[in-house]
Write an enzyme that holds these catalytic residues in place. Structure first.
Site, PDB file in Angstrom:
ATOM      1  N   ARG A   1      -0.905   2.683  17.359  1.00  0.00           N
ATOM      2  CA  ARG A   1       0.520   2.660  16.926  1.00  0.00           C
ATOM      3  C   ARG A   1       0.926   4.152  16.808  1.00  0.00           C
ATOM      4  O   ARG A   1      -0.083   4.885  16.797  1.00  0.00           O
ATOM      5  CB  ARG A   1       0.811   1.839  15.831  1.00  0.00           C
ATOM      6  CG  ARG A   1       1.055   0.368  15.749  1.00  0.00           C
ATOM      7  CD  ARG A   1       1.140  -0.101  14.693  1.00  0.00           C
ATOM      8  NE  ARG A   1       0.011  -0.125  13.800  1.00  0.00           N
ATOM      9  CZ  ARG A   1      -0.313  -0.655  12.501  1.00  0.00           C
ATOM     10  NH1 ARG A   1       0.901  -1.163  11.783  1.00  0.00           N
ATOM     11  NH2 ARG A   1      -1.333  -0.275  11.750  1.00  0.00           N
TER      12      ARG A   1
ATOM     13  N   LYS B   1      -0.905   4.783   9.349  1.00  0.00           N
ATOM     14  CA  LYS B   1      -1.764   4.492   8.688  1.00  0.00           C
ATOM     15  C   LYS B   1      -2.194   5.436   7.545  1.00  0.00           C
ATOM     16  O   LYS B   1      -1.655   6.672   8.002  1.00  0.00           O
ATOM     17  CB  LYS B   1      -2.896   4.074   9.120  1.00  0.00           C
ATOM     18  CG  LYS B   1      -3.038   2.761   9.884  1.00  0.00           C
ATOM     19  CD  LYS B   1      -2.662   1.606   9.117  1.00  0.00           C
ATOM     20  CE  LYS B   1      -3.623   0.965   7.927  1.00  0.00           C
ATOM     21  NZ  LYS B   1      -3.087  -0.124   7.375  1.00  0.00           N
TER      22      LYS B   1
ATOM     23  N   TYR C   1       2.515   4.205   5.466  1.00  0.00           N
ATOM     24  CA  TYR C   1       1.767   3.221   4.727  1.00  0.00           C
ATOM     25  C   TYR C   1       0.523   3.707   4.002  1.00  0.00           C
ATOM     26  O   TYR C   1      -0.457   4.398   4.578  1.00  0.00           O
ATOM     27  CB  TYR C   1       1.074   2.150   5.565  1.00  0.00           C
ATOM     28  CG  TYR C   1       1.994   1.330   6.193  1.00  0.00           C
ATOM     29  CD1 TYR C   1       3.245   0.447   5.305  1.00  0.00           C
ATOM     30  CD2 TYR C   1       2.322   1.210   7.617  1.00  0.00           C
ATOM     31  CE1 TYR C   1       3.914  -0.413   5.880  1.00  0.00           C
ATOM     32  CE2 TYR C   1       3.329   0.456   8.254  1.00  0.00           C
ATOM     33  CZ  TYR C   1       4.146  -0.368   7.159  1.00  0.00           C
ATOM     34  OH  TYR C   1       5.139  -1.405   7.925  1.00  0.00           O
TER      35      TYR C   1
ATOM     36  N   HIS D   1      -1.052   2.532   0.793  1.00  0.00           N
ATOM     37  CA  HIS D   1      -1.949   1.783   0.048  1.00  0.00           C
ATOM     38  C   HIS D   1      -2.881   2.349  -0.862  1.00  0.00           C
ATOM     39  O   HIS D   1      -4.144   2.052  -0.854  1.00  0.00           O
ATOM     40  CB  HIS D   1      -2.569   0.769   1.290  1.00  0.00           C
ATOM     41  CG  HIS D   1      -1.853  -0.053   1.864  1.00  0.00           C
ATOM     42  ND1 HIS D   1      -0.958  -1.014   1.362  1.00  0.00           N
ATOM     43  CD2 HIS D   1      -1.310   0.079   3.164  1.00  0.00           C
ATOM     44  CE1 HIS D   1      -0.057  -1.651   2.204  1.00  0.00           C
ATOM     45  NE2 HIS D   1      -0.408  -1.005   3.355  1.00  0.00           N
TER      46      HIS D   1
ATOM     47  N   GLU E   1       5.392   0.983   1.867  1.00  0.00           N
ATOM     48  CA  GLU E   1       5.203  -0.400   1.417  1.00  0.00           C
ATOM     49  C   GLU E   1       5.753  -0.592  -0.087  1.00  0.00           C
ATOM     50  O   GLU E   1       5.942  -1.478  -0.456  1.00  0.00           O
ATOM     51  CB  GLU E   1       3.579  -0.664   1.200  1.00  0.00           C
ATOM     52  CG  GLU E   1       2.826  -0.112   0.392  1.00  0.00           C
ATOM     53  CD  GLU E   1       2.196   1.207   0.688  1.00  0.00           C
ATOM     54  OE1 GLU E   1       2.634   1.840   1.581  1.00  0.00           O
ATOM     55  OE2 GLU E   1       1.345   1.786  -0.092  1.00  0.00           O
TER      56      GLU E   1
ATOM     57  N   ASP F   1      -5.679  -4.971   2.889  1.00  0.00           N
ATOM     58  CA  ASP F   1      -5.234  -3.564   2.815  1.00  0.00           C
ATOM     59  C   ASP F   1      -4.972  -3.181   1.060  1.00  0.00           C
ATOM     60  O   ASP F   1      -4.845  -2.169   0.938  1.00  0.00           O
ATOM     61  CB  ASP F   1      -3.737  -3.162   3.652  1.00  0.00           C
ATOM     62  CG  ASP F   1      -2.828  -4.089   3.458  1.00  0.00           C
ATOM     63  OD1 ASP F   1      -2.870  -5.116   2.585  1.00  0.00           O
ATOM     64  OD2 ASP F   1      -1.979  -3.661   4.091  1.00  0.00           O
TER      65      ASP F   1
HETATM   66  N1  LIG Z   1      -4.238  -6.337   7.462  1.00  0.00           N
HETATM   67  C1  LIG Z   1      -3.074  -5.894   7.750  1.00  0.00           C
HETATM   68  O1  LIG Z   1      -3.090  -5.396   9.169  1.00  0.00           O
HETATM   69  C2  LIG Z   1      -1.718  -5.896   7.290  1.00  0.00           C
HETATM   70  C3  LIG Z   1      -0.687  -5.630   7.874  1.00  0.00           C
HETATM   71  C4  LIG Z   1       0.745  -5.939   7.272  1.00  0.00           C
HETATM   72  C5  LIG Z   1       0.760  -6.440   5.957  1.00  0.00           C
HETATM   73  N2  LIG Z   1      -0.419  -6.319   5.216  1.00  0.00           N
HETATM   74  C6  LIG Z   1      -0.625  -7.026   3.951  1.00  0.00           C
HETATM   75  O2  LIG Z   1      -0.472  -8.246   3.589  1.00  0.00           O
HETATM   76  C7  LIG Z   1      -0.301  -8.505   2.356  1.00  0.00           C
HETATM   77  C8  LIG Z   1       1.158  -9.504   2.241  1.00  0.00           C
HETATM   78  O3  LIG Z   1       2.217  -8.887   2.701  1.00  0.00           O
HETATM   79  P1  LIG Z   1       3.369  -9.787   2.741  1.00  0.00           P
HETATM   80  O4  LIG Z   1       4.487  -8.745   3.251  1.00  0.00           O
HETATM   81  O5  LIG Z   1       3.273 -10.986   3.062  1.00  0.00           O
HETATM   82  O6  LIG Z   1       3.830  -9.856   1.106  1.00  0.00           O
HETATM   83  P2  LIG Z   1       4.915 -10.832   0.298  1.00  0.00           P
HETATM   84  O7  LIG Z   1       5.527  -9.860  -0.998  1.00  0.00           O
HETATM   85  O8  LIG Z   1       5.930 -10.927   1.323  1.00  0.00           O
HETATM   86  O9  LIG Z   1       4.252 -12.218  -0.009  1.00  0.00           O
HETATM   87  C9  LIG Z   1       3.156 -12.143  -0.933  1.00  0.00           C
HETATM   88  C10 LIG Z   1       3.292 -13.388  -1.664  1.00  0.00           C
HETATM   89  O10 LIG Z   1       1.903 -13.445  -2.192  1.00  0.00           O
HETATM   90  C11 LIG Z   1       2.419 -14.349  -3.463  1.00  0.00           C
HETATM   91  N3  LIG Z   1       1.386 -14.154  -4.472  1.00  0.00           N
HETATM   92  C12 LIG Z   1       1.278 -13.425  -5.389  1.00  0.00           C
HETATM   93  N4  LIG Z   1       0.146 -13.509  -6.232  1.00  0.00           N
HETATM   94  C13 LIG Z   1      -0.295 -14.727  -5.815  1.00  0.00           C
HETATM   95  C14 LIG Z   1      -1.296 -15.708  -6.231  1.00  0.00           C
HETATM   96  N5  LIG Z   1      -2.059 -15.387  -7.277  1.00  0.00           N
HETATM   97  N6  LIG Z   1      -1.511 -16.794  -5.528  1.00  0.00           N
HETATM   98  C15 LIG Z   1      -0.576 -17.312  -4.355  1.00  0.00           C
HETATM   99  N7  LIG Z   1       0.162 -16.505  -3.963  1.00  0.00           N
HETATM  100  C16 LIG Z   1       0.462 -15.401  -4.600  1.00  0.00           C
HETATM  101  C17 LIG Z   1       3.714 -13.913  -3.601  1.00  0.00           C
HETATM  102  O11 LIG Z   1       4.489 -14.643  -4.586  1.00  0.00           O
HETATM  103  C18 LIG Z   1       4.316 -13.814  -2.581  1.00  0.00           C
HETATM  104  O12 LIG Z   1       5.199 -14.803  -1.926  1.00  0.00           O
HETATM  105  C19 LIG Z   1       0.027  -7.163   1.761  1.00  0.00           C
HETATM  106  O13 LIG Z   1      -1.047  -6.541   0.768  1.00  0.00           O
HETATM  107  C20 LIG Z   1       0.502  -6.299   2.951  1.00  0.00           C
HETATM  108  O14 LIG Z   1       0.407  -4.799   2.689  1.00  0.00           O
HETATM  109  C21 LIG Z   1      -1.729  -6.348   6.000  1.00  0.00           C
END
Ligand SMILES: NC(=O)c1ccc[n+]([C@@H]2O[C@H](COP(=O)([O-])OP(=O)(O)OC[C@H]3O[C@@H](n4cnc5c(N)ncnc54)[C@H](O)[C@@H]3O)[C@@H](O)[C@H]2O)c1
Length: 371
Positions: A15, A75, A94, A96, A118, A270
């Site tokens: 990206r 990143k 981002y 993190h 973020e 992440d």
């Molecule tokens: N790995 C990757 O490439 C990548 C890419 C994009 C986003 N992400 C990450 O994915 C993660 C999720 O992002 P998102 O935008 O979906 O977040 P979001 O805030 O939209 O959703 C997160 C959800 O987790 C829930 N939650 C919190 N604690 C909880 C628990 N103990 N049990 C169950 N649910 C719980 C919250 O209520 C919320 O609904 C973040 O860490 C984000 O940075 C990773």
């Protein structure tokens, strides 16, 4: 203002932080945009396309970082970029930092201003700069997970949608936010039986309604997670506590009780990951087996769809990059609460409480750091 866009250095990260259209808007606003040569190639944006948009192509990483006043990236900075950190230079990215103590230290030592995509949060709690990549990662989590369930990948050898006379597979998604919802959409579309858990019942209710009551929802407790994982083929970790390390809600024992050859894609890696058994992997070597379960812990999943992701990311970040450039960094941080609240580091001070708790560096309030 001079805005710099380096080529991303993370493994297989294709990206780029701006599309040519995004660069064009900034140039129209009177700014200079420096793009490192070939930074857009992985997303199929040529140097010529950026040049035609009014951006300047520069040949080295050093040129970008030393000439720019604002660097925009995808990143977290790579260690080869730390030497360019200096007071007065801002990075919008981002970050993190809660799971990146080394990057945090380098940014503090360099006196950099670090603003985290973020952590830009709207009044209703939404995270507009995380959402586009979370949507992409959520969709990819099901594609990647279903691939690793194949027999030749040491998976269980199950097809998500089953077949005539063969039951559907069970996909369990923990977290009903943006990435969890996108994963649900994909898994449901592929014919799986989907269960979504969250601690936010309003989100579960909305999801159940949107999928016409054809998915299962459950309140996320350790007992519910343990019970549901015992029959799960594909587990997706999609939790987030904004700014903080992901809660470790899945124990090794729970993973041990999953069917052998099942797969676990932890999108929340992440932020450190939501299971005791998960660790970060790379796109080059994405999977390892622990307790008989395939674990996938890639922190930059959207890099796999670099063009779609770059376009989605720029659509979300461009208004904020424009605000920073038009107003000036310090003034924009004072004027716009959404940007101010996303400030993580400034003049050697760490300005986010959750990051401070995670990395053990003293916290300074944003107001005090901005003076
Ligand atoms: N790995 C990757 O490439 C990548 C890419 C994009 C986003 N992400 C990450 O994915 C993660 C999720 O992002 P998102 O935008 O979906 O977040 P979001 O805030 O939209 O959703 C997160 C959800 O987790 C829930 N939650 C919190 N604690 C909880 C628990 N103990 N049990 C169950 N649910 C719980 C919250 O209520 C919320 O609904 C973040 O860490 C984000 O940075 C990773």
């Amino acid at each position: 203002m001079i805005i710099g866009v380096p080529r991303e250095r993370k493994t297989l990260e294709k990206r780029v932080a701006l599309t040519p259209d995004g660069a064009h808007q900034l140039v129209e606003h009177g700014h200079r945009v420096l793009i490192e040569e070939n930074a857009g190639l992985g997303a199929d944006f040529s140097n010529d396309a950026f040049h035609e948009a009014g951006a300047e192509i520069v040949s080295t990483l050093k040129d970008v970082w030393t000439k720019a006043e604002l660097v925009v990236k995808v990143k977290e900075p790579h260690e080869t970029e730390y030497e360019f950190f200096r007071p007065g230079l801002a990075l919008f990215d981002y970050l993190h930092l809660a799971s990146m103590p080394d990057v945090t230290k380098a940014m503090l030592d360099g006196g950099m201003t670090g603003i985290a995509y973020e952590l830009v949060q709207l009044a209703d709690g939404r995270l507009p700069l995380l959402e586009p990549m979370s949507e992409v990662a959520g969709k990819l989590s099901v594609l990647n997970g279903s691939f690793y369930l194949l027999s030749q990948n040491e998976g269980r050898g199950v097809l998500l949608g089953g077949a005539v006379g063969v039951p559907r597979s069970n996909v369990t998604i923990i977290g009903a936010g943006t990435s969890g919802r996108a994963a649900c959409e994909m898994a449901f579309g592929m014919g799986a039986h989907v269960t979504v858990l969250d601690v936010n019942t309003a989100k579960l209710e909305a999801l159940k309604f949107d999928f016409s009551n054809q998915i299962t929802t459950a309140y996320s407790t350790p007992a519910a997670i343990r019970r549901i994982l015992q029959t799960t083929d594909l587990l997706i970790g999609a939790v987030l506590v904004p700014g903080a390390a992901a809660p470790r809600i899945i124990t090794r024992d729970m993973i041990k009780e999953m069917p052998k050859g099942s797969a676990f894609v932890d999108i929340s890696i992440d932020q450190g990951g939501c299971a005791e058994t998960i660790r970060a992997t790379s796109l080059e070597d994405p999977v390892y087996i622990e307790e008989g379960v395939l674990h996938y812990g890639v922190c930059n999943m959207p890099a796999q769809t670099a063009r779609t992701s770059t376009m989605a990311l720029t659509s979300a970040t461009l208004p904020y990059i424009t605000q920073l450039a038009d107003t000036g960094i310090q003034e924009a941080l004072l004027k716009y609460p959404l940007l101010r609240n996303a400030l993580n580091t400034h003049k050697g001070k760490l300005t986010n409480q959750a990051v401070s708790d995670a990395v053990g560096v003293e916290y300074t309030s944003i107001d005090a750091a901005l003076g």
